[in-house]
Design a protein around this motif. Structure first.
Motif: not given
Length: 167
Positions: A1-27
Motif C-alpha cells: 500500500m502506498e502512503t505518505p510515509i512510504g510503502p506499507l505491507l498490510v496483512a490480515a488473517t480471518d481474525e483481523g489485521l495481523v501485520n503492518v510493515g514499513f518500507r515495504a520494498d519487494e525484498a
C-alpha cells in the motif's frame, strides 16, 4: 500500500489485521510474508477484499479524517508482556496524545519495566493501528521507532503533537 510515509505491507488473517510493515520494498515484503507464513502456519494469499477496510481506514487516517481505527486485530504475532503493553497502548493512548515509556509500564502494573516497554514497541507487529509512534521518552525526548524517527515525527505531526517538518 502506498502512503505518505512510504510503502506499507498490510496483512490480515480471518481474525483481523495481523501485520503492518514499513518500507515495504519487494525484498522486505518477501521476507515478511515468509516469516508470517511460518509463524501463522499457512500460505499467505493476496486478498484485496479482506484488506479493503484496512486500506480505506489508513487512507482516511493519512488524509486527516480518521482519528481512531476500528479494525479487528489478530494479536497472534505477540504474546505475554508485549501483548499486554500493546493492548494498553491501543486502548488507552488516543490520537493526538503521547505517553511515556515509564507511564505505559506503570499502566500495565510493571513500574520497573520502562525499557521492556521500549522493546515491546520495537516488536509491535501492527504499528500505526497500535500506535507505538505515540510513545515518547518521559523527559521529553522523542524516543525510538522501528519505522525510523523521520516517520515517527511525520506521524506525530499529522496528529498535531509536533509541528510539521519544514522539509
Amino acid at each position: 500500500m502506498e502512503t505518505p510515509i512510504g510503502p506499507l505491507l498490510v496483512a490480515a488473517t480471518d481474525e483481523g489485521l495481523v501485520n503492518v510493515g514499513f518500507r515495504a520494498d519487494e525484498a522486505t515484503v518477501r521476507r515478511a510474508v515468509a516469516t508470517m507464513g511460518r509463524r501463522l502456519g499457512g500460505e499467505p494469499v493476496e486478498d484485496a477484499a479482506r484488506l479493503a477496510p484496512v486500506t480505506e481506514q489508513m487512507e482516511a487516517y493519512f488524509a486527516g479524517s480518521l482519528k481512531e481505527f476500528s479494525l479487528d486485530l489478530d494479536w497472534s504475532l505477540t504474546t505475554g508482556f508485549n501483548r499486554r503493553v500493546l493492548r494498553e497502548l491501543a486502548a488507552g493512548v488516543p490520537y493526538g496524545t503521547v505517553v511515556g515509556y515509564q507511564d505505559l509500564a506503570d499502566r500495565v502494573g510493571e513500574p520497573g519495566a520502562a525499557r521492556a516497554v521500549g522493546t515491546a514497541m520495537g516488536a509491535n507487529p501492527i504499528p500505526l493501528v497500535v500506535p507505538c509512534h505515540r510513545v515518547v521518552e518521559s523527559g521529553g525526548g522523542i524516543g525510538g521507532f522501528g519505522g525510523g524517527l523521520e516517520i515517527k515525527r511525520t506521524l506525530l505531526a499529522l496528529e498535531g503533537v509536533l509541528p510539521a517538518p519544514l522539509f
